[in-house]
Each structure stands twice: as C-alpha cells, then as structure tokens.
Design a protein around this motif. Structure first.
Motif, mmCIF file in Angstrom:
data_model
loop_
_atom_site.group_PDB
_atom_site.id
_atom_site.type_symbol
_atom_site.label_atom_id
_atom_site.label_comp_id
_atom_site.label_asym_id
_atom_site.label_seq_id
_atom_site.Cartn_x
_atom_site.Cartn_y
_atom_site.Cartn_z
ATOM 1 N N PRO A 1 0.809 -1.226 0.000
ATOM 2 C CA PRO A 1 0.000 0.000 0.000
ATOM 3 C C PRO A 1 0.839 1.271 0.000
ATOM 4 O O PRO A 1 0.469 2.266 -0.640
ATOM 5 C CB PRO A 1 -0.834 -0.129 1.285
ATOM 6 N N ALA A 2 1.969 1.239 0.708
ATOM 7 C CA ALA A 2 2.857 2.410 0.697
ATOM 8 C C ALA A 2 3.407 2.653 -0.700
ATOM 9 O O ALA A 2 3.520 3.804 -1.145
ATOM 10 C CB ALA A 2 3.999 2.215 1.694
ATOM 11 N N LEU A 3 3.745 1.581 -1.430
ATOM 12 C CA LEU A 3 4.244 1.739 -2.792
ATOM 13 C C LEU A 3 3.192 2.391 -3.684
ATOM 14 O O LEU A 3 3.512 3.274 -4.485
ATOM 15 C CB LEU A 3 4.647 0.377 -3.366
ATOM 16 N N SER A 4 1.935 1.969 -3.549
ATOM 17 C CA SER A 4 0.869 2.554 -4.366
ATOM 18 C C SER A 4 0.598 4.007 -3.991
ATOM 19 O O SER A 4 0.375 4.852 -4.863
ATOM 20 C CB SER A 4 -0.410 1.727 -4.221
ATOM 21 N N LEU A 5 0.617 4.317 -2.698
ATOM 22 C CA LEU A 5 0.364 5.687 -2.259
ATOM 23 C C LEU A 5 1.490 6.626 -2.680
ATOM 24 O O LEU A 5 1.239 7.749 -3.148
ATOM 25 C CB LEU A 5 0.187 5.712 -0.741
ATOM 26 N N ILE A 6 2.728 6.180 -2.519
ATOM 27 C CA ILE A 6 3.859 6.994 -2.962
ATOM 28 C C ILE A 6 3.813 7.180 -4.472
ATOM 29 O O ILE A 6 4.064 8.268 -4.997
ATOM 30 C CB ILE A 6 5.189 6.345 -2.526
ATOM 31 N N GLY A 7 3.489 6.098 -5.191
ATOM 32 C CA GLY A 7 3.389 6.191 -6.641
ATOM 33 C C GLY A 7 2.283 7.129 -7.092
ATOM 34 O O GLY A 7 2.435 7.849 -8.086
ATOM 35 N N THR A 8 1.162 7.141 -6.374
ATOM 36 C CA THR A 8 0.074 8.059 -6.703
ATOM 37 C C THR A 8 0.511 9.504 -6.526
ATOM 38 O O THR A 8 0.196 10.370 -7.351
ATOM 39 C CB THR A 8 -1.147 7.760 -5.826
ATOM 40 N N PHE A 9 1.239 9.767 -5.458
ATOM 41 C CA PHE A 9 1.773 11.114 -5.251
ATOM 42 C C PHE A 9 2.728 11.492 -6.376
ATOM 43 O O PHE A 9 2.655 12.597 -6.944
ATOM 44 C CB PHE A 9 2.483 11.195 -3.905
ATOM 45 N N GLY A 10 3.635 10.582 -6.729
ATOM 46 C CA GLY A 10 4.567 10.862 -7.820
ATOM 47 C C GLY A 10 3.852 11.072 -9.141
ATOM 48 O O GLY A 10 4.222 11.965 -9.921
ATOM 49 N N ALA A 11 2.814 10.273 -9.414
ATOM 50 C CA ALA A 11 2.051 10.431 -10.651
ATOM 51 C C ALA A 11 1.335 11.773 -10.681
ATOM 52 O O ALA A 11 1.198 12.393 -11.745
ATOM 53 C CB ALA A 11 1.056 9.286 -10.795
ATOM 54 N N ALA A 12 0.853 12.238 -9.518
ATOM 55 C CA ALA A 12 0.192 13.542 -9.459
ATOM 56 C C ALA A 12 1.170 14.679 -9.721
ATOM 57 O O ALA A 12 0.833 15.664 -10.379
ATOM 58 C CB ALA A 12 -0.471 13.721 -8.091
ATOM 59 N N VAL A 13 2.393 14.548 -9.240
ATOM 60 C CA VAL A 13 3.406 15.581 -9.439
ATOM 61 C C VAL A 13 3.810 15.677 -10.903
ATOM 62 O O VAL A 13 4.049 16.776 -11.426
ATOM 63 C CB VAL A 13 4.638 15.297 -8.553
ATOM 64 N N THR A 14 3.882 14.543 -11.590
ATOM 65 C CA THR A 14 4.402 14.516 -12.961
ATOM 66 C C THR A 14 3.314 14.479 -14.026
ATOM 67 O O THR A 14 3.636 14.381 -15.208
ATOM 68 C CB THR A 14 5.312 13.292 -13.143
ATOM 69 N N VAL A 15 2.030 14.532 -13.654
ATOM 70 C CA VAL A 15 0.962 14.429 -14.644
ATOM 71 C C VAL A 15 1.063 15.577 -15.647
ATOM 72 O O VAL A 15 1.327 16.727 -15.295
ATOM 73 C CB VAL A 15 -0.421 14.433 -13.953
ATOM 74 N N GLY A 16 0.906 15.232 -16.915
ATOM 75 C CA GLY A 16 0.998 16.242 -17.961
ATOM 76 C C GLY A 16 2.403 16.512 -18.451
ATOM 77 O O GLY A 16 2.580 17.225 -19.449
ATOM 78 N N ASN A 17 3.408 15.938 -17.809
ATOM 79 C CA ASN A 17 4.795 16.131 -18.233
ATOM 80 C C ASN A 17 5.121 15.173 -19.372
ATOM 81 O O ASN A 17 4.830 13.981 -19.297
ATOM 82 C CB ASN A 17 5.735 15.889 -17.039
ATOM 83 N N ARG A 18 5.753 15.662 -20.404
ATOM 84 C CA ARG A 18 6.054 14.818 -21.558
ATOM 85 C C ARG A 18 7.018 13.693 -21.207
ATOM 86 O O ARG A 18 6.952 12.619 -21.793
ATOM 87 C CB ARG A 18 6.641 15.670 -22.686
ATOM 88 N N ARG A 19 7.920 13.950 -20.307
ATOM 89 C CA ARG A 19 8.851 12.914 -19.868
ATOM 90 C C ARG A 19 8.501 12.454 -18.463
ATOM 91 O O ARG A 19 9.361 12.182 -17.637
ATOM 92 C CB ARG A 19 10.287 13.442 -19.909
ATOM 93 N N GLY A 20 7.198 12.360 -18.222
ATOM 94 C CA GLY A 20 6.733 12.037 -16.882
ATOM 95 C C GLY A 20 7.169 10.673 -16.392
ATOM 96 O O GLY A 20 7.385 10.488 -15.205
ATOM 97 N N GLY A 21 7.289 9.683 -17.299
ATOM 98 C CA GLY A 21 7.664 8.344 -16.872
ATOM 99 C C GLY A 21 9.033 8.307 -16.232
ATOM 100 O O GLY A 21 9.221 7.723 -15.152
ATOM 101 N N LEU A 22 10.023 8.924 -16.866
ATOM 102 C CA LEU A 22 11.374 8.960 -16.319
ATOM 103 C C LEU A 22 11.428 9.791 -15.053
ATOM 104 O O LEU A 22 12.032 9.385 -14.046
ATOM 105 C CB LEU A 22 12.341 9.522 -17.367
ATOM 106 N N LEU A 23 10.790 10.951 -15.080
ATOM 107 C CA LEU A 23 10.779 11.816 -13.902
ATOM 108 C C LEU A 23 10.077 11.141 -12.724
ATOM 109 O O LEU A 23 10.517 11.254 -11.573
ATOM 110 C CB LEU A 23 10.084 13.133 -14.252
ATOM 111 N N LEU A 24 9.003 10.422 -13.019
ATOM 112 C CA LEU A 24 8.274 9.703 -11.975
ATOM 113 C C LEU A 24 9.157 8.665 -11.308
ATOM 114 O O LEU A 24 9.170 8.544 -10.076
ATOM 115 C CB LEU A 24 7.034 9.039 -12.582
ATOM 116 N N SER A 25 9.910 7.912 -12.101
ATOM 117 C CA SER A 25 10.804 6.905 -11.535
ATOM 118 C C SER A 25 11.865 7.545 -10.646
ATOM 119 O O SER A 25 12.146 7.059 -9.542
ATOM 120 C CB SER A 25 11.482 6.108 -12.659
#
Length: 218
Positions: A136-160
C-alpha cells in the motif's frame, strides 16, 4: 469514490490497461535470477528476500504512469477536480485501484515464486505479511509521484526518479523482515515499521497528491 475505484479496475482489465503487467514482470525477474547467480541453493536462499522485494517494487513501478495519465489525456481529470468528490478522496481511490491491480496480485504470487528461490520455510508467512503491509505504501507513494508529474512529456522517467528514493525505506524494512524470519530471528520489528510507513503514507500522501494535482491543473 467506489465508482471511481470500479472504473479504474475496469480500465485496468482491458487490453493495454496494465492489469497483469506487473505480475508478469515479477515472474520474469524471479525466474531469471537463478540463471544469473547460479543454481546454488544456499546463495539463492540468502538473496531471496531482497530479490523478491526488489522485483515487487519494480513491478509496482511499471504501471504508476497510468494512474493519472489516461484521465489527463481524455479530460476526465479536470472533471474530477470540479466534482463533489474531494481530490484527496479521488487520489486515495486511484491508489486503492492501483494496489488492487498490482500490489495485491504481487502479494498473493510471492510465496509461490519464493519456491523458485529456495526461500526457507519460516519466511513465507513474513514475506506475505511484509508485502501486504508494504505494497500500500508503494501505491500511495506512486500516486503522489504520478500527481506531481501528470501532464509532463517525460513524466515516466521523472516519476521513476522521484519515487524510487521514497521507496527505499519500504524496501529496507520489508526485505529485512523476511530475512530475519529466514534466519530464525523475530521479524516483528521490521514488519511493524513497514506497516507504520504505509499508515503514514495513508495519512499524508492523498493530501499531497491532491495539492500537486491542483497545481498542475491550473
């Protein structure tokens, strides 16, 4: 909130929705490890806790960019921002849907894959508990990261790059609990710590994700 969770589950089960992708990656990594390090049972048993947790972490990372990206592309994310449902609850629903489609299957599959790495018998219960408490912590942290990078063209790399450092404490305590059980030691302390990390993420990260979404939607 329930409707949003069910909607995301339906999307994940469609072709290309990402359902099963993390589980397949988890299986591939665990199967390939004996080919890379050799079939020595003592070596596999020693590294099994860490390998299983690293594989689960990377498998959870694969589908993070889908949490908000599809909603952003079709405009439904903007509708969520103006809906009666608070963005905090929407972020929590997204994290829950991600955990059901990724974290829960990984937790259920891990004991079976532990056999391939010759994981000692006493460690199977703590392995399941650590993943159940830590994913659950992995999913919650990932959701936060996805929210920060949403709309970014290179969001996948930045998210990681954003979420991997935040995953490290979960990885350390989760793998340490399994390792302790494999060595005949008491795994309670690291298991409680990883559960505490998940509870802390549950208390804080939906609000942080909602704040990041509001900034990105302006």
């Amino acid at each position: 909130m329930r409707a949003l969770v069910l909607r995301d589950l339906r999307i994940a089960m469609r072709a290309g929705g990402g359902f099963g992708l993390g589980l397949a990656f988890f299986l591939i990594v665990v199967v390939l490890v004996p080919f890379g390090v050799g079939p020595e049972r003592t070596v596999l048993a020693r590294i099994a806790p860490g390998i299983l947790w690293v594989a689960a972490l990377l498998a959870a990372l694969l589908s993070l960019d889908r949490i908000f990206a599809l909603d952003h592309e079709d405009g439904s994310l903007a509708l969520l921002a103006t809906a009666p449902l608070p963005l905090e609850a929407a972020a929590l629903a997204k994290a829950l849907a991600h955990w059901i489609t990724t974290g829960l299957p990984l937790t259920l599959a891990a004991p079976a894959l532990g056999i391939l790495l010759d994981l000692p018998g006493p460690a199977y219960g703590p392995l399941t508990l650590s993943l159940l408490a830590g994913t659950p912590a992995l999913s919650l942290i990932g959701t936060f990261g996805a929210a920060v990078t949403v709309g970014n063209r290179r969001g996948g790399l930045l998210l990681s790059l954003l979420v991997l450092p935040l995953y490290v404490p979960v990885l350390i305590f989760g793998a340490d609990g399994v390792r302790r059980a494999a060595e005949g030691l008491d795994p309670a302390t690291p298991l409680l710590l990883v559960a505490g990390l998940s509870l802390g993420c549950l208390a804080a990260l939906p609000f942080a994700a909602a704040a990041a979404l509001r900034v990105n939607l302006r």
